[in-house]
Design a protein around this motif. Structure first.
Motif, PDB file in Angstrom:
ATOM      1  N   LYS A 127       2.290   9.331  -3.356  1.00  0.00           N
ATOM      2  CA  LYS A 127       1.208   9.596  -4.310  1.00  0.00           C
ATOM      3  C   LYS A 127       1.703  10.424  -5.494  1.00  0.00           C
ATOM      4  N   THR A 128       2.593  11.379  -5.216  1.00  0.00           N
ATOM      5  CA  THR A 128       3.159  12.192  -6.298  1.00  0.00           C
ATOM      6  C   THR A 128       3.979  11.325  -7.244  1.00  0.00           C
ATOM      7  N   HIS A 129       4.796  10.432  -6.670  1.00  0.00           N
ATOM      8  CA  HIS A 129       5.590   9.519  -7.500  1.00  0.00           C
ATOM      9  C   HIS A 129       4.681   8.617  -8.337  1.00  0.00           C
ATOM     10  N   VAL A 130       3.598   8.133  -7.731  1.00  0.00           N
ATOM     11  CA  VAL A 130       2.676   7.251  -8.450  1.00  0.00           C
ATOM     12  C   VAL A 130       2.043   7.988  -9.632  1.00  0.00           C
ATOM     13  N   ARG A 131       1.648   9.241  -9.410  1.00  0.00           N
ATOM     14  CA  ARG A 131       1.081  10.033 -10.517  1.00  0.00           C
ATOM     15  C   ARG A 131       2.099  10.204 -11.642  1.00  0.00           C
ATOM     16  N   ASN A 132       3.361  10.443 -11.264  1.00  0.00           N
ATOM     17  CA  ASN A 132       4.410  10.598 -12.277  1.00  0.00           C
ATOM     18  C   ASN A 132       4.642   9.292 -13.035  1.00  0.00           C
TER      19      ASN A 132
ATOM     20  N   SER B   1       0.834  -1.202   0.000  1.00  0.00           N
ATOM     21  CA  SER B   1       0.000   0.000   0.000  1.00  0.00           C
ATOM     22  C   SER B   1       0.870   1.253   0.000  1.00  0.00           C
ATOM     23  N   ASN B   2       0.253   2.399  -0.314  1.00  0.00           N
ATOM     24  CA  ASN B   2       0.992   3.664  -0.311  1.00  0.00           C
ATOM     25  C   ASN B   2       1.605   3.953   1.054  1.00  0.00           C
ATOM     26  N   LYS B   3       0.841   3.696   2.118  1.00  0.00           N
ATOM     27  CA  LYS B   3       1.352   3.954   3.464  1.00  0.00           C
ATOM     28  C   LYS B   3       2.534   3.043   3.787  1.00  0.00           C
ATOM     29  N   GLU B   4       2.432   1.778   3.396  1.00  0.00           N
ATOM     30  CA  GLU B   4       3.528   0.837   3.645  1.00  0.00           C
ATOM     31  C   GLU B   4       4.774   1.236   2.861  1.00  0.00           C
ATOM     32  N   ILE B   5       4.575   1.703   1.623  1.00  0.00           N
ATOM     33  CA  ILE B   5       5.705   2.168   0.812  1.00  0.00           C
ATOM     34  C   ILE B   5       6.368   3.369   1.480  1.00  0.00           C
ATOM     35  N   ALA B   6       5.538   4.297   1.970  1.00  0.00           N
ATOM     36  CA  ALA B   6       6.066   5.480   2.650  1.00  0.00           C
ATOM     37  C   ALA B   6       6.918   5.085   3.853  1.00  0.00           C
ATOM     38  N   ASP B   7       6.439   4.114   4.621  1.00  0.00           N
ATOM     39  CA  ASP B   7       7.178   3.661   5.806  1.00  0.00           C
ATOM     40  C   ASP B   7       8.488   2.977   5.409  1.00  0.00           C
TER      41      ASP B   7
END
Length: 205
Positions: free
Chosen positions: A180-185, A164-170
């Motif tokens: 989320k910005t990286h995912v949009r890019n 998940s995005n949160k797990e990736i952030a951690d």
């Protein structure tokens, strides 16, 4: 005598490095500087053959300092000594002109061996950093160029694992908003509109 400069804003760690390096026969630490600006102001007063540079510094960053030093002193041997072990930091430092990359949790013996290797013309790296460099090289050979940065490549691979995005952030020590910005890019570069399409496109490559 091989003269060494240390650019490190945590004075206690800088002093530890100084003692480790001064214990090597034929090496002498000329100065410890708490910022890039401090080091540059004394660069001709206390010249050095080898420079150990932290990446996160007050004011000018370690990356910017490395780039400046390669112009001012092209023959100087520059090595990063940092806690940062992410791909962006590693490859930005190497592209800027660093010849080696040590993590701050390196042992006394590892630091001393790296300093001597750098003096002798090598490019010393902590084992974890060396593995990342090799893996990145393998990926660049095996994958079709998709225009993604190293960080974006890390994120798309984690997405493919169902993270998940949160797990990736951690995992990457960044904010969820940055993920989320990286995912949009990633979507934009791959010309897709959702996670499944992005993962499928990467797998096809």
């Amino acid at each position: 005598m091989t003269n060494v400069s240390i650019v490190e804003d945590h004075i206690e760690f800088g002093l530890v490095l100084r003692d480790i390096i001064n214990a090597i026969d034929g090496f002498n630490v000329r100065g410890i500087y708490n910022s890039a600006e401090d080091m540059l102001s004394k660069i001709y007063v206390q010249p050095a053959d080898i420079m150990l540079i932290d990446l996160r510094l007050p004011g000018m960053s370690g990356i910017e300092l490395i780039m400046k030093l390669k112009v001012i002193l092209p023959d100087a041997k520059l090595m990063v000594c940092s806690t940062h072990n992410d791909n962006d930091s590693i490859f930005e430092a190497l592209r800027a002109g660093a010849l080696g990359y040590l993590l701050k949790d390196s042992t006394t013996v590892q630091v001393q061996m790296a300093i001597k290797e750098l003096r002798d013309g090598g490019s010393p790296m902590s084992p974890f950093i060396a593995r990342k460099v090799v893996c990145a090289f393998h990926e660049s050979v095996l994958k079709i160029d998709n225009g993604l940065s190293f960080r974006e490549q890390e994120i798309i691979e984690l997405l493919a694992q169902g993270t998940s995005n949160k797990e990736i952030a951690d995992l990457l020590f960044i904010s969820t908003g940055t993920v989320k910005t990286h995912v949009r890019n990633i979507y934009k570069k791959l010309h897709v509109t959702n996670r499944i399409s992005a993962i499928n496109k990467i797998k096809k490559n």
